[in-house]
Design a protein around this motif. Structure first.
Motif, PDB file in Angstrom:
ATOM      1  N   LEU A 174      66.238  32.266  -0.477  1.00 39.81           N
ATOM      2  CA  LEU A 174      66.219  33.493   0.811  1.00 39.81           C
ATOM      3  C   LEU A 174      66.762  34.208   0.878  1.00 39.81           C
ATOM      4  N   ASN A 175      66.589  34.916   1.788  1.00 42.64           N
ATOM      5  CA  ASN A 175      66.466  36.801   1.838  1.00 42.64           C
ATOM      6  C   ASN A 175      68.491  36.982   1.337  1.00 42.64           C
ATOM      7  N   THR A 176      69.189  35.766   1.970  1.00 42.95           N
ATOM      8  CA  THR A 176      70.028  35.668   1.432  1.00 42.95           C
ATOM      9  C   THR A 176      70.935  35.231   0.193  1.00 42.95           C
ATOM     10  N   GLY A 177      70.035  35.176  -0.984  1.00 42.27           N
ATOM     11  CA  GLY A 177      70.438  35.313  -1.873  1.00 42.27           C
ATOM     12  C   GLY A 177      70.614  33.352  -2.421  1.00 42.27           C
ATOM     13  N   LYS A 178      70.995  33.132  -1.090  1.00 48.53           N
ATOM     14  CA  LYS A 178      71.134  31.096  -1.260  1.00 48.53           C
ATOM     15  C   LYS A 178      69.376  30.816  -2.090  1.00 48.53           C
ATOM     16  N   ARG A 179      69.550  29.734  -2.707  1.00 44.94           N
ATOM     17  CA  ARG A 179      68.669  29.356  -3.846  1.00 44.94           C
ATOM     18  C   ARG A 179      68.551  27.754  -4.285  1.00 44.94           C
ATOM     19  N   PHE A 180      66.897  26.744  -3.968  1.00 44.00           N
ATOM     20  CA  PHE A 180      67.444  25.342  -4.264  1.00 44.00           C
ATOM     21  C   PHE A 180      65.965  25.404  -4.677  1.00 44.00           C
ATOM     22  N   ILE A 181      66.368  24.055  -5.757  1.00 41.39           N
ATOM     23  CA  ILE A 181      65.424  23.822  -5.895  1.00 41.39           C
ATOM     24  C   ILE A 181      65.213  22.021  -5.713  1.00 41.39           C
ATOM     25  N   ILE A 182      63.729  21.664  -5.495  1.00 42.11           N
ATOM     26  CA  ILE A 182      63.306  19.918  -5.708  1.00 42.11           C
ATOM     27  C   ILE A 182      62.320  19.714  -6.497  1.00 42.11           C
ATOM     28  N   GLU A 183      62.543  18.662  -7.233  1.00 44.52           N
ATOM     29  CA  GLU A 183      61.213  18.551  -7.985  1.00 44.52           C
ATOM     30  C   GLU A 183      61.206  17.155  -8.009  1.00 44.52           C
ATOM     31  N   LYS A 184      59.756  16.904  -7.783  1.00 45.13           N
ATOM     32  CA  LYS A 184      59.697  15.784  -7.813  1.00 45.13           C
ATOM     33  C   LYS A 184      58.356  14.985  -9.485  1.00 45.13           C
ATOM     34  N   LEU A 185      59.381  14.281  -9.406  1.00 41.37           N
ATOM     35  CA  LEU A 185      58.951  13.814 -11.982  1.00 41.37           C
ATOM     36  C   LEU A 185      58.361  12.886 -11.617  1.00 41.37           C
TER      37      LEU A 185
END
Length: 186
Positions: A174-185
């Motif tokens: 996000l432009n706020t610097g927040k990051r997250f990852i979603i992974e489907k293994l």
């Protein structure tokens, strides 16, 4: 998940429709977007899915010529100052990407995007590398997507590896610097 269920999930997205009113001016129907106050010819939307507000509920139909709507129970004419919603189209490359995702990846991607307060209809750019690869055999690469909800920007990288087992990884920034990852293994 059946195609109908995917469509229902997309229909429930915020900003899936452009809402406004219509007026007959000089024998031409004009649509006034309530968000931007922009006017456009209603004829540009002929044969598209629209909804009209009738008796305090939205009724889905298809826009026909001369201000008529084909509703499930018959054809009705628009009235001056009628409220309508016009279904937005997805960016074509994004639509192709969504079709290629399996149901789990599709749901995870959409719900994660919604959690960050973005709609799939906020997409302003999609580079779908997957669409350039052959449908059979090993396919891997990265797709790049940009979303703008008028309050912020979200960049998504979709890393994919499709062979015997499918692997999807979505990296949201996000432009706020927040990051997250979603992974489907697999």
């Amino acid at each position: 998940m059946k195609h109908k269920n995917r469509s229902q999930l997309l229909d429930r997205q915020t900003r899936a429709f452009t809402t406004g009113t219509v007026e007959l001016i000089n024998d031409q129907w004009i649509f006034f977007d309530e968000e931007t106050d922009e006017a456009s010819m209603l004829e540009y939307y002929i044969d598209q899915e629209i909804e009209v507000l009738r008796f305090n509920s939205w009724e889905k139909g298809q826009l026909l010529e001369e201000g008529q709507i084909n509703l499930p129970y018959g054809i009705v004419a628009l009235e001056n100052s009628a409220s309508i919603r016009i279904k937005k189209n997805l960016v074509f490359s994004l639509e192709m990407l969504l079709d290629d995702l399996n149901d789990d990846a599709f749901i995870q991607f959409i719900t994660s995007l919604n959690t960050a307060h973005f709609s799939i209809y906020d997409c302003i750019y999609c580079h779908n590398h997957l669409s350039f690869l052959q449908k059979s055999g090993r396919r891997e690469g990265v797709n790049f997507l940009m979303f703008d909800n008028m309050d912020g920007i979200c960049a998504v990288q979709h890393h994919f590896r499709y062979n015997e087992k499918n692997q999807d990884r979505f990296e949201f920034t996000l432009n706020t610097g927040k990051r997250f990852i979603i992974e489907k293994l697999p």
